[in-house]
Design a protein around this motif. Structure first.
Motif, PDB file in Angstrom:
ATOM      1  N   ASP A   5      -0.014  11.907  -8.968  1.00  0.00           N
ATOM      2  CA  ASP A   5      -0.911  10.779  -8.722  1.00  0.00           C
ATOM      3  C   ASP A   5      -0.596  10.287  -7.317  1.00  0.00           C
ATOM      4  O   ASP A   5       0.451   9.694  -7.070  1.00  0.00           O
ATOM      5  CB  ASP A   5      -0.681   9.690  -9.755  1.00  0.00           C
ATOM      6  N   ILE A   6      -1.506  10.543  -6.377  1.00  0.00           N
ATOM      7  CA  ILE A   6      -1.244  10.296  -4.963  1.00  0.00           C
ATOM      8  C   ILE A   6      -1.999   9.061  -4.502  1.00  0.00           C
ATOM      9  O   ILE A   6      -3.200   8.919  -4.736  1.00  0.00           O
ATOM     10  CB  ILE A   6      -1.664  11.512  -4.105  1.00  0.00           C
ATOM     11  N   CYS A   7      -1.285   8.170  -3.842  1.00  0.00           N
ATOM     12  CA  CYS A   7      -1.882   6.957  -3.285  1.00  0.00           C
ATOM     13  C   CYS A   7      -1.861   7.067  -1.767  1.00  0.00           C
ATOM     14  O   CYS A   7      -0.832   6.868  -1.120  1.00  0.00           O
ATOM     15  CB  CYS A   7      -1.103   5.730  -3.752  1.00  0.00           C
ATOM     16  N   SER A   8      -2.987   7.399  -1.205  1.00  0.00           N
ATOM     17  CA  SER A   8      -3.117   7.524   0.244  1.00  0.00           C
ATOM     18  C   SER A   8      -4.599   7.658   0.563  1.00  0.00           C
ATOM     19  O   SER A   8      -5.441   7.693  -0.345  1.00  0.00           O
ATOM     20  CB  SER A   8      -2.333   8.736   0.764  1.00  0.00           C
ATOM     21  N   GLN A   9      -4.920   7.768   1.827  1.00  0.00           N
ATOM     22  CA  GLN A   9      -6.316   7.846   2.230  1.00  0.00           C
ATOM     23  C   GLN A   9      -6.491   8.862   3.354  1.00  0.00           C
ATOM     24  O   GLN A   9      -5.544   9.180   4.081  1.00  0.00           O
ATOM     25  CB  GLN A   9      -6.837   6.476   2.697  1.00  0.00           C
ATOM     26  N   GLY A  10      -7.742   9.349   3.463  1.00  0.00           N
ATOM     27  CA  GLY A  10      -8.119  10.176   4.593  1.00  0.00           C
ATOM     28  C   GLY A  10      -7.300  11.439   4.736  1.00  0.00           C
ATOM     29  O   GLY A  10      -6.973  12.117   3.761  1.00  0.00           O
ATOM     30  N   SER A  11      -6.956  11.756   5.978  1.00  0.00           N
ATOM     31  CA  SER A  11      -6.282  13.008   6.292  1.00  0.00           C
ATOM     32  C   SER A  11      -4.884  13.081   5.679  1.00  0.00           C
ATOM     33  O   SER A  11      -4.419  14.165   5.310  1.00  0.00           O
ATOM     34  CB  SER A  11      -6.185  13.182   7.808  1.00  0.00           C
ATOM     35  N   SER A  48       6.255   9.411   2.633  1.00  0.00           N
ATOM     36  CA  SER A  48       6.455   7.973   2.451  1.00  0.00           C
ATOM     37  C   SER A  48       6.601   7.256   3.789  1.00  0.00           C
ATOM     38  O   SER A  48       6.251   6.085   3.921  1.00  0.00           O
ATOM     39  CB  SER A  48       7.682   7.710   1.581  1.00  0.00           C
ATOM     40  N   GLU A  49       7.109   7.964   4.794  1.00  0.00           N
ATOM     41  CA  GLU A  49       7.238   7.368   6.130  1.00  0.00           C
ATOM     42  C   GLU A  49       5.876   7.139   6.775  1.00  0.00           C
ATOM     43  O   GLU A  49       5.755   6.343   7.702  1.00  0.00           O
ATOM     44  CB  GLU A  49       8.098   8.268   7.007  1.00  0.00           C
ATOM     45  N   LEU A  50       4.851   7.855   6.279  1.00  0.00           N
ATOM     46  CA  LEU A  50       3.492   7.700   6.804  1.00  0.00           C
ATOM     47  C   LEU A  50       2.639   6.786   5.918  1.00  0.00           C
ATOM     48  O   LEU A  50       1.436   6.667   6.125  1.00  0.00           O
ATOM     49  CB  LEU A  50       2.822   9.078   6.917  1.00  0.00           C
ATOM     50  N   GLY A  51       3.279   6.172   4.930  1.00  0.00           N
ATOM     51  CA  GLY A  51       2.555   5.244   4.069  1.00  0.00           C
ATOM     52  C   GLY A  51       1.988   5.862   2.812  1.00  0.00           C
ATOM     53  O   GLY A  51       1.245   5.195   2.075  1.00  0.00           O
ATOM     54  N   CYS A  52       2.311   7.141   2.537  1.00  0.00           N
ATOM     55  CA  CYS A  52       1.834   7.797   1.319  1.00  0.00           C
ATOM     56  C   CYS A  52       2.792   7.517   0.163  1.00  0.00           C
ATOM     57  O   CYS A  52       3.990   7.342   0.368  1.00  0.00           O
ATOM     58  CB  CYS A  52       1.720   9.308   1.531  1.00  0.00           C
ATOM     59  N   PHE A  53       2.266   7.500  -1.030  1.00  0.00           N
ATOM     60  CA  PHE A  53       3.068   7.305  -2.234  1.00  0.00           C
ATOM     61  C   PHE A  53       2.539   8.214  -3.328  1.00  0.00           C
ATOM     62  O   PHE A  53       1.330   8.391  -3.463  1.00  0.00           O
ATOM     63  CB  PHE A  53       3.005   5.848  -2.696  1.00  0.00           C
ATOM     64  N   ALA A  54       3.448   8.808  -4.080  1.00  0.00           N
ATOM     65  CA  ALA A  54       3.014   9.705  -5.153  1.00  0.00           C
ATOM     66  C   ALA A  54       4.007   9.684  -6.295  1.00  0.00           C
ATOM     67  O   ALA A  54       5.219   9.595  -6.080  1.00  0.00           O
ATOM     68  CB  ALA A  54       2.857  11.131  -4.629  1.00  0.00           C
ATOM     69  N   THR A  55       3.483   9.725  -7.515  1.00  0.00           N
ATOM     70  CA  THR A  55       4.308   9.967  -8.693  1.00  0.00           C
ATOM     71  C   THR A  55       4.012  11.390  -9.148  1.00  0.00           C
ATOM     72  O   THR A  55       2.848  11.811  -9.169  1.00  0.00           O
ATOM     73  CB  THR A  55       3.982   8.976  -9.819  1.00  0.00           C
TER      74      THR A  55
END
Length: 220
Positions: A5-11, A48-55
């Motif tokens: 389950d990925i929380c991020s946007q765009g590229s 995570s350093e780029l603002g992405c989060f995933a479980t």
């Protein structure tokens, strides 16, 4: 198998999805999942350093020993059906100390980190799902939760696995019109069978390992 389950946007979202797909392809023929777990851990640290989060939940089933290895970080615990007992239960174990990894601990609590093995017998089933299901509302306005989901799965007929998921989704939607109408939902049902691996496939296994996996999946 992997569920993320990925929380991020765009590229950034697309790049992380592509990286996880590539990790699966490179490790799909590996019996032990230690390497892919370490690689996913490293990838999530960078993202995570780029603002992405995933479980992420990673599972490996080795049919000769009927052994299922699970590594779950942040997802709700799967549900386990034991054919011998004809009963569903929550597949979760108490953490035996801190897990042997560093990156995911910065994202999830120790209680949310599950890494263990369990034996499956023919007819046993594993139901994995994203937290969209447990966040649904009951007909009385309460949050469904893990045990509420377990109660609804127990009320369904388990002799037809192909129809179990459709009936479960239909029942949850009927309790509140908002349920599953906004967020994406992932549900994965796996069943252990008594089918053995043909001797020719075992014989050719080293060649398939060196050749690499053929990816016939597609992105929609």
């Amino acid at each position: 198998m992997m569920m993320a389950d990925i929380c991020s946007q765009g590229s950034q979202f697309e790049e992380l999805v592509d990286e996880l797909r590539e990790l699966m392809k490179r490790n799909i023929n590996t019996i032990r999942q230690t390497r892919i777990v370490q690689q996913i851990n490293h990838q999530l640290e960078e993202s995570s350093e780029l603002g992405c989060f995933a479980t992420v939940m990673v599972g490996t089933y080795f049919s000769p020993t009927r052994s299922l290895s699970l590594c779950n970080t942040g997802h709700p615990p799967p549900l386990l059906f034991r054919a011998a007992e004809q009963k569903w239960s929550v597949l979760k174990k108490k953490p035996a100390g801190s897990p042997q990894t560093t990156g995911w601990l910065g994202v999830v609590n120790v209680d949310e980190y599950q890494h263990f093995q369990t034996k499956l017998q023919p007819g046993d089933m594993i139901l994995s799902y994203s937290d969209t299901l447990t966040q649904c509302q009951t007909s009385t306005g309460q949050t469904l939760g893990i045990h509420g989901l377990l109660d609804r799965v127990r009320s369904l007929a388990f002799d037809e696995p192909n129809q179990l998921l459709a009936r479960l989704i239909q029942q949850i939607k009927s309790e509140d019109p908002v349920n599953l109408a906004i967020d994406d939902t992932t549900v994965l049902l796996c069943k252990a069978t008594s089918t053995s691996v043909p001797w020719l496939d075992n014989l050719l296994a080293p060649f398939r390992y060196l050749q690499g996996a053929t990816d016939k999946t597609y992105m929609d």
